[in-house]
Design a protein around this motif. Sequence first.
Motif, short mmCIF file in Angstrom:
data_model
loop_
_atom_site.label_atom_id
_atom_site.label_comp_id
_atom_site.label_asym_id
_atom_site.label_seq_id
_atom_site.Cartn_x
_atom_site.Cartn_y
_atom_site.Cartn_z
N LYS A 49 0.84 -1.20 0.00
CA LYS A 49 0.00 0.00 0.00
C LYS A 49 0.87 1.25 0.00
O LYS A 49 0.58 2.22 -0.71
CB LYS A 49 -0.95 0.01 1.20
N ILE A 50 1.94 1.26 0.79
CA ILE A 50 2.85 2.41 0.78
C ILE A 50 3.43 2.60 -0.62
O ILE A 50 3.46 3.72 -1.15
CB ILE A 50 3.98 2.22 1.81
N SER A 51 3.89 1.52 -1.21
CA SER A 51 4.46 1.61 -2.55
C SER A 51 3.45 2.15 -3.56
O SER A 51 3.78 2.98 -4.41
CB SER A 51 4.97 0.24 -3.01
N ALA A 52 2.22 1.66 -3.47
CA ALA A 52 1.18 2.08 -4.41
C ALA A 52 0.85 3.57 -4.25
O ALA A 52 0.62 4.28 -5.24
CB ALA A 52 -0.08 1.23 -4.22
N LEU A 53 0.83 4.05 -3.01
CA LEU A 53 0.53 5.46 -2.78
C LEU A 53 1.67 6.35 -3.28
O LEU A 53 1.43 7.40 -3.89
CB LEU A 53 0.28 5.71 -1.29
N ARG A 54 2.91 5.94 -3.05
CA ARG A 54 4.03 6.73 -3.56
C ARG A 54 4.06 6.69 -5.10
O ARG A 54 4.43 7.68 -5.73
CB ARG A 54 5.34 6.22 -2.98
N GLN A 55 3.63 5.58 -5.67
CA GLN A 55 3.56 5.51 -7.12
C GLN A 55 2.48 6.45 -7.65
O GLN A 55 2.67 7.12 -8.68
CB GLN A 55 3.25 4.07 -7.56
N ALA A 56 1.35 6.52 -6.95
CA ALA A 56 0.29 7.44 -7.35
C ALA A 56 0.77 8.89 -7.31
O ALA A 56 0.43 9.70 -8.19
CB ALA A 56 -0.94 7.27 -6.44
N GLY A 83 5.80 -0.18 15.31
CA GLY A 83 7.08 -0.15 14.64
C GLY A 83 7.57 -1.51 14.18
O GLY A 83 8.74 -1.66 13.81
N LEU A 84 6.70 -2.54 14.15
CA LEU A 84 7.14 -3.89 13.84
C LEU A 84 7.71 -4.04 12.43
O LEU A 84 8.47 -4.97 12.17
CB LEU A 84 5.98 -4.88 14.01
N PHE A 85 7.32 -3.16 11.53
CA PHE A 85 7.81 -3.24 10.15
C PHE A 85 8.54 -1.96 9.74
O PHE A 85 8.67 -1.66 8.56
CB PHE A 85 6.64 -3.49 9.19
N LEU A 86 9.04 -1.21 10.73
CA LEU A 86 9.57 0.12 10.45
C LEU A 86 10.70 0.14 9.42
O LEU A 86 10.66 0.98 8.51
CB LEU A 86 10.00 0.79 11.76
N PRO A 87 11.70 -0.72 9.49
CA PRO A 87 12.77 -0.63 8.47
C PRO A 87 12.23 -0.82 7.06
O PRO A 87 12.63 -0.10 6.13
CB PRO A 87 13.73 -1.76 8.88
N GLU A 88 11.33 -1.78 6.89
CA GLU A 88 10.77 -2.03 5.57
C GLU A 88 9.85 -0.89 5.13
O GLU A 88 9.84 -0.50 3.95
CB GLU A 88 10.02 -3.36 5.55
N GLU A 89 9.08 -0.35 6.07
CA GLU A 89 8.18 0.75 5.73
C GLU A 89 8.96 1.98 5.30
O GLU A 89 8.58 2.67 4.34
CB GLU A 89 7.27 1.05 6.93
N LEU A 90 10.06 2.26 5.98
CA LEU A 90 10.91 3.38 5.56
C LEU A 90 11.48 3.13 4.17
O LEU A 90 11.55 4.04 3.34
CB LEU A 90 12.04 3.58 6.57
N GLY A 91 11.84 1.90 3.92
CA GLY A 91 12.38 1.55 2.60
C GLY A 91 11.35 1.70 1.49
O GLY A 91 11.70 1.95 0.34
N ARG A 92 10.06 1.56 1.83
CA ARG A 92 8.99 1.69 0.84
C ARG A 92 8.55 3.14 0.63
O ARG A 92 7.74 3.42 -0.25
CB ARG A 92 7.78 0.86 1.27
N GLY A 93 9.05 4.05 1.47
CA GLY A 93 8.71 5.45 1.27
C GLY A 93 7.99 6.12 2.42
O GLY A 93 7.57 7.28 2.29
N ALA A 94 7.83 5.43 3.55
CA ALA A 94 7.24 6.08 4.72
C ALA A 94 8.17 7.18 5.22
O ALA A 94 9.39 7.09 5.08
CB ALA A 94 6.97 5.08 5.84
N TYR A 132 15.03 5.40 12.49
CA TYR A 132 14.75 6.48 11.53
C TYR A 132 16.02 7.27 11.22
O TYR A 132 16.31 7.56 10.05
CB TYR A 132 13.67 7.41 12.09
N ALA A 133 16.79 7.59 12.25
CA ALA A 133 18.02 8.37 12.04
C ALA A 133 19.02 7.61 11.18
O ALA A 133 19.64 8.18 10.27
CB ALA A 133 18.65 8.73 13.38
N ALA A 134 19.17 6.31 11.43
CA ALA A 134 20.11 5.52 10.64
C ALA A 134 19.64 5.41 9.19
O ALA A 134 20.44 5.53 8.26
CB ALA A 134 20.27 4.13 11.26
N HIS A 135 18.35 5.20 9.01
CA HIS A 135 17.82 5.10 7.65
C HIS A 135 18.02 6.42 6.90
O HIS A 135 18.44 6.43 5.74
CB HIS A 135 16.34 4.74 7.69
#
Length: 311
Positions: A178-185, A202-213, A230-233
């Motif tokens: 869903k994050i990817s689709a919204l950033r694509q839109a 925050g259970l998926f935070l690294p992946e969510e940041l990678g998808r554009g959160a 977040y700071a490291a990413h």
Amino acid sequence: MMRLNEQARGVFIIAVTPFTDSGELDLPSTDRLVEFYLERGATGLTVLGMMGEAPKLTASESLTYVEHVIERVAGRVPVVAGASGAGLAPMAELARQMMQAGAAGVMVAPPSHLRSDDQLVNYYTQVGQAIGRDTPFVLQDFPLATSVQIPVQAIVRIVNDNPNCVMLKHEDWPGLEKISALRQAEAEGRMRRISILAGNGGLFLPEELGRGADGAMTGFGYPEMMAGVYAAHTAGDAEKAHDLFDAYLPLARYEQQPGLGLAIRKYVLARRGAISSSAIRLPGAKLSPADIGEIEHLIERQESRLQEMNR
């Protein structure tokens, strides 16, 4: 006055609401809790969320708590206040009062009876009008709690129809696509840019940041984990972000138990001195001795892992 906008990023901590052992609002603990969150990297605070026991507060208590938090924050970070409710009139009144007190925006979850895209779009159009176009709002997408599925196409319509919808609190699960689709839109010009902050402890935070959160809007007994990830990413060190996340993951996973999560979070916060009591206003879960033993074991292992990482 600070206003939430589409560029918001970082870690907006979902604050618990401190109570005394007898169930009264604990405002001195609220002061300590605010400082605790800010000292550990919060770039914003969200109050009266689902883990803030908002439905258990009276209308006057809700406003008292929001005003107290905003006064303590003193403009250092934006404060978002939950305003979800069954009726638009009380929602609009509460939103007006909270914005007058200095809130940066309000967060609104959909009522559980909404099902179709048109119903969702119409509801949030009514919300946007009721609270006033000058009041920024966060669309809370949390199907596990609300039983409402908000498809990507509905979010696109809501965002485009409501200039004051500036942020999505993303808590769909699984929801990375869903994050990817919204950033694509956004990239294709089908939707204006909004801030996307991730939830679910925050259970998926690294992946969510990678998808554009743009960061996180959630809670955890160790908020410095989310700030550090977040700071490291943001610094471009994805592996460091994952390593830090991994050190805290067992306790974060344990805290996500349905029905028991808030009791675990409040126990940890009280243990760390952020609040005086781990009390939950009734009705609420109570930890057993076995629960507490498991939490203490997880904290001990977490501390050992962090010491090893810092050597």
